[in-house]
Scaffold this motif. Sequence first.
Motif, PDB file in Angstrom:
ATOM      1  N   ASP A   8       0.830  -1.207   0.000  1.00 52.31           N
ATOM      2  CA  ASP A   8       0.000   0.000   0.000  1.00 52.31           C
ATOM      3  C   ASP A   8       0.864   1.256   0.000  1.00 52.31           C
ATOM      4  OD1 ASP A   8      -2.367  -1.387  -0.003  1.00 52.31           O
ATOM      5  OD2 ASP A   8      -2.556  -1.399   2.177  1.00 52.31           O
ATOM      6  N   VAL A   9       1.871   1.262   0.882  1.00 49.97           N
ATOM      7  CA  VAL A   9       2.729   2.450   1.023  1.00 49.97           C
ATOM      8  C   VAL A   9       3.531   2.697  -0.250  1.00 49.97           C
ATOM      9  CG1 VAL A   9       4.674   3.422   2.282  1.00 49.97           C
ATOM     10  CG2 VAL A   9       2.863   2.237   3.532  1.00 49.97           C
ATOM     11  N   VAL A  10       4.084   1.634  -0.827  1.00 48.97           N
ATOM     12  CA  VAL A  10       4.882   1.793  -2.051  1.00 48.97           C
ATOM     13  C   VAL A  10       4.005   2.308  -3.190  1.00 48.97           C
ATOM     14  CG1 VAL A  10       6.207   0.557  -3.800  1.00 48.97           C
ATOM     15  CG2 VAL A  10       6.574   0.060  -1.386  1.00 48.97           C
ATOM     16  N   THR A  11       2.810   1.714  -3.353  1.00 49.17           N
ATOM     17  CA  THR A  11       1.907   2.161  -4.415  1.00 49.17           C
ATOM     18  C   THR A  11       1.464   3.594  -4.186  1.00 49.17           C
ATOM     19  OG1 THR A  11       1.088  -0.114  -4.649  1.00 49.17           O
ATOM     20  CG2 THR A  11      -0.228   1.628  -5.636  1.00 49.17           C
ATOM     21  N   GLY A  12       1.142   3.934  -2.933  1.00 45.18           N
ATOM     22  CA  GLY A  12       0.747   5.310  -2.629  1.00 45.18           C
ATOM     23  C   GLY A  12       1.849   6.301  -2.914  1.00 45.18           C
ATOM     24  N   PHE A  13       3.095   5.899  -2.630  1.00 42.83           N
ATOM     25  CA  PHE A  13       4.231   6.780  -2.895  1.00 42.83           C
ATOM     26  C   PHE A  13       4.338   7.092  -4.388  1.00 42.83           C
ATOM     27  CE2 PHE A  13       8.707   7.123  -4.168  1.00 42.83           C
ATOM     28  CZ  PHE A  13       9.081   8.253  -3.472  1.00 42.83           C
ATOM     29  N   PHE A  14       4.194   6.077  -5.231  1.00 40.61           N
ATOM     30  CA  PHE A  14       4.316   6.303  -6.670  1.00 40.61           C
ATOM     31  C   PHE A  14       3.094   7.032  -7.234  1.00 40.61           C
ATOM     32  CE2 PHE A  14       7.593   2.984  -6.371  1.00 40.61           C
ATOM     33  CZ  PHE A  14       8.590   3.601  -7.111  1.00 40.61           C
ATOM     34  N   THR A  60      -4.130   4.326   2.041  1.00 43.77           N
ATOM     35  CA  THR A  60      -5.451   4.220   1.423  1.00 43.77           C
ATOM     36  C   THR A  60      -5.776   5.468   0.616  1.00 43.77           C
ATOM     37  OG1 THR A  60      -6.550   5.133   3.383  1.00 43.77           O
ATOM     38  CG2 THR A  60      -6.352   2.732   3.242  1.00 43.77           C
ATOM     39  N   THR A  61      -6.678   5.286  -0.324  1.00 42.72           N
ATOM     40  CA  THR A  61      -7.217   6.391  -1.110  1.00 42.72           C
ATOM     41  C   THR A  61      -8.724   6.418  -0.904  1.00 42.72           C
ATOM     42  OG1 THR A  61      -5.475   6.273  -2.782  1.00 42.72           O
ATOM     43  CG2 THR A  61      -7.536   7.318  -3.430  1.00 42.72           C
ATOM     44  N   LYS A  62      -9.269   7.591  -0.617  1.00 40.03           N
ATOM     45  CA  LYS A  62     -10.702   7.724  -0.361  1.00 40.03           C
ATOM     46  C   LYS A  62     -11.381   8.281  -1.605  1.00 40.03           C
ATOM     47  CE  LYS A  62      -9.966   8.649   4.559  1.00 40.03           C
ATOM     48  NZ  LYS A  62     -10.187   9.606   5.669  1.00 40.03           N
ATOM     49  N   ILE A  63     -12.412   7.564  -2.077  1.00 47.16           N
ATOM     50  CA  ILE A  63     -13.148   7.967  -3.275  1.00 47.16           C
ATOM     51  C   ILE A  63     -14.620   8.109  -2.910  1.00 47.16           C
ATOM     52  CG2 ILE A  63     -13.823   7.310  -5.619  1.00 47.16           C
ATOM     53  CD1 ILE A  63     -11.232   5.789  -5.868  1.00 47.16           C
ATOM     54  N   ARG A  64     -15.173   9.286  -3.167  1.00 51.43           N
ATOM     55  CA  ARG A  64     -16.581   9.551  -2.885  1.00 51.43           C
ATOM     56  C   ARG A  64     -17.416   9.238  -4.119  1.00 51.43           C
ATOM     57  NH1 ARG A  64     -19.252  10.446   1.817  1.00 51.43           N
ATOM     58  NH2 ARG A  64     -17.573  11.892   2.448  1.00 51.43           N
ATOM     59  N   ASP A  65     -18.297   8.225  -3.991  1.00 49.35           N
ATOM     60  CA  ASP A  65     -19.154   7.834  -5.105  1.00 49.35           C
ATOM     61  C   ASP A  65     -20.218   8.912  -5.326  1.00 49.35           C
ATOM     62  OD1 ASP A  65     -20.424   6.331  -7.084  1.00 49.35           O
ATOM     63  OD2 ASP A  65     -19.958   4.464  -6.050  1.00 49.35           O
ATOM     64  N   PHE A  66     -20.853   8.863  -6.514  1.00 47.37           N
ATOM     65  CA  PHE A  66     -21.847   9.882  -6.833  1.00 47.37           C
ATOM     66  C   PHE A  66     -23.135   9.713  -6.034  1.00 47.37           C
ATOM     67  CE2 PHE A  66     -19.198   9.945 -10.711  1.00 47.37           C
ATOM     68  CZ  PHE A  66     -18.866  11.293 -10.698  1.00 47.37           C
ATOM     69  N   ASP A  67     -23.326   8.548  -5.420  1.00 52.53           N
ATOM     70  CA  ASP A  67     -24.485   8.384  -4.549  1.00 52.53           C
ATOM     71  C   ASP A  67     -24.181   8.784  -3.113  1.00 52.53           C
ATOM     72  OD1 ASP A  67     -22.857   6.363  -3.671  1.00 52.53           O
ATOM     73  OD2 ASP A  67     -24.283   4.735  -4.008  1.00 52.53           O
ATOM     74  N   GLY A  68     -22.963   9.279  -2.871  1.00 50.11           N
ATOM     75  CA  GLY A  68     -22.576   9.731  -1.535  1.00 50.11           C
ATOM     76  C   GLY A  68     -21.733   8.747  -0.757  1.00 50.11           C
ATOM     77  N   SER A  69     -21.619   7.503  -1.236  1.00 50.36           N
ATOM     78  CA  SER A  69     -20.827   6.503  -0.522  1.00 50.36           C
ATOM     79  C   SER A  69     -19.346   6.858  -0.575  1.00 50.36           C
ATOM     80  CB  SER A  69     -21.039   5.111  -1.134  1.00 50.36           C
ATOM     81  OG  SER A  69     -22.408   4.757  -1.124  1.00 50.36           O
ATOM     82  N   LEU A  70     -18.652   6.618   0.533  1.00 47.83           N
ATOM     83  CA  LEU A  70     -17.218   6.877   0.607  1.00 47.83           C
ATOM     84  C   LEU A  70     -16.482   5.544   0.604  1.00 47.83           C
ATOM     85  CD1 LEU A  70     -14.952   8.964   0.880  1.00 47.83           C
ATOM     86  CD2 LEU A  70     -15.170   8.780   3.353  1.00 47.83           C
ATOM     87  N   HIS A  71     -15.665   5.317  -0.429  1.00 45.21           N
ATOM     88  CA  HIS A  71     -14.920   4.072  -0.563  1.00 45.21           C
ATOM     89  C   HIS A  71     -13.504   4.253  -0.024  1.00 45.21           C
ATOM     90  CE1 HIS A  71     -18.196   2.610  -3.041  1.00 45.21           C
ATOM     91  NE2 HIS A  71     -18.045   3.634  -3.866  1.00 45.21           N
ATOM     92  N   TYR A  72     -13.092   3.379   0.911  1.00 46.27           N
ATOM     93  CA  TYR A  72     -11.721   3.363   1.417  1.00 46.27           C
ATOM     94  C   TYR A  72     -10.981   2.278   0.642  1.00 46.27           C
ATOM     95  CZ  TYR A  72     -13.412   6.192   5.321  1.00 46.27           C
ATOM     96  OH  TYR A  72     -13.954   7.188   6.084  1.00 46.27           O
ATOM     97  N   LEU A  73     -10.137   2.700  -0.271  1.00 47.38           N
ATOM     98  CA  LEU A  73      -9.507   1.769  -1.202  1.00 47.38           C
ATOM     99  C   LEU A  73      -8.036   1.579  -0.852  1.00 47.38           C
ATOM    100  CD1 LEU A  73     -10.162   0.187  -3.789  1.00 47.38           C
ATOM    101  CD2 LEU A  73      -9.329   2.135  -5.091  1.00 47.38           C
ATOM    102  N   PRO A  74      -7.624   0.373  -0.434  1.00 46.56           N
ATOM    103  CA  PRO A  74      -6.185   0.136  -0.208  1.00 46.56           C
ATOM    104  C   PRO A  74      -5.405   0.383  -1.497  1.00 46.56           C
ATOM    105  CG  PRO A  74      -7.512  -1.659   0.696  1.00 46.56           C
ATOM    106  CD  PRO A  74      -8.439  -0.814  -0.122  1.00 46.56           C
ATOM    107  N   ASN A  75      -4.288   1.063  -1.392  1.00 47.80           N
ATOM    108  CA  ASN A  75      -3.551   1.462  -2.589  1.00 47.80           C
ATOM    109  C   ASN A  75      -3.084   0.274  -3.418  1.00 47.80           C
ATOM    110  OD1 ASN A  75      -3.829   4.207  -2.109  1.00 47.80           O
ATOM    111  ND2 ASN A  75      -1.972   4.326  -0.883  1.00 47.80           N
ATOM    112  N   ARG A  76      -2.871  -0.873  -2.780  1.00 50.48           N
ATOM    113  CA  ARG A  76      -2.398  -2.029  -3.549  1.00 50.48           C
ATOM    114  C   ARG A  76      -3.451  -2.540  -4.524  1.00 50.48           C
ATOM    115  NH1 ARG A  76      -3.250  -3.871   1.644  1.00 50.48           N
ATOM    116  NH2 ARG A  76      -4.842  -5.505   1.934  1.00 50.48           N
ATOM    117  N   GLU A  77      -4.721  -2.161  -4.333  1.00 45.35           N
ATOM    118  CA  GLU A  77      -5.770  -2.582  -5.245  1.00 45.35           C
ATOM    119  C   GLU A  77      -5.855  -1.694  -6.486  1.00 45.35           C
ATOM    120  OE1 GLU A  77      -9.517  -3.108  -3.373  1.00 45.35           O
ATOM    121  OE2 GLU A  77      -8.755  -4.449  -1.806  1.00 45.35           O
TER     122      GLU A  77
END
Length: 280
Positions: free
Chosen positions: A116-122, A151-168
Amino acid sequence: MIIDFSDLDFYAIIAAVGIILLKLLVIIVVYAIVKSIGTKIITRLFKRETEKQGISAGRGKTLEKLTTNIFTYALVFFLVIMVLENVFDVRTTAILAGAGIVGLAIGFGAQGIVSDVVTGFFLLLEKQVDVDDYVTTAGFSGIVEEVGLRTTKIRDFDGSLHYLPNREISSLTNHSRGNMRALVDIGISYEDNIDHAIEVIQGVCDAIAAEDPAIKDGPNVIGVQGLGDSDVVIRIIAKTENMMQWAVERKLRKGIKEALDANGIDIPYPHQVNVEKTAE
């Protein structure tokens, strides 16, 4: 076994507990003050540097949140050290000395976090994504609210907040780099004159382009896109500011519908005909 409470000095115990609670309170208050002041300083610094260096607002927010998170992690680490040493009289030097060995052991079981950390760094280094970007990744689409090292946080258009591990994030589509395309398909009946319909639609496009600054190019009628079962499909394309393509498409559909109605040009829709047979 009978415990003799007469030998206990309750006043000493209460005093000791009170001192511990007081120390904890002081450390927590200092932590809260330092965190508040530090966060405000980071926000002001990034706001000033963003304006001074000409950095985009999204990039500035991304780096600001990352710096704030690192600052918070460091404060929490020092908070734990202060509590152990000053409240519970635990010598942390031995703990810190053994942290390398413990960290190595944990590392073998926490390869996902390292990834996660390595992917987030790049992600940050290569500027693949910034806060407020509209992205699609790992099966999710939405607006980026935070890019962290884990992690990266993505807010969906319906209001949902996705916590996405960077390795994904194995592949990422960023829809917020450059102008976007607005595309509208309008169907007219086979009985209507195509050239006249195109002229009417282009007139609407020119009028909307003159009043909407979000439109950067067009809209232009490309021509006949397809021949359906009951309609002739005419396509309109425009280039707009980022994230404004949907609003422009809605405005085009409304204006074209009104103009076609005013000129007597039909937009086909399913009809149902009932035939009644009368007895002779």
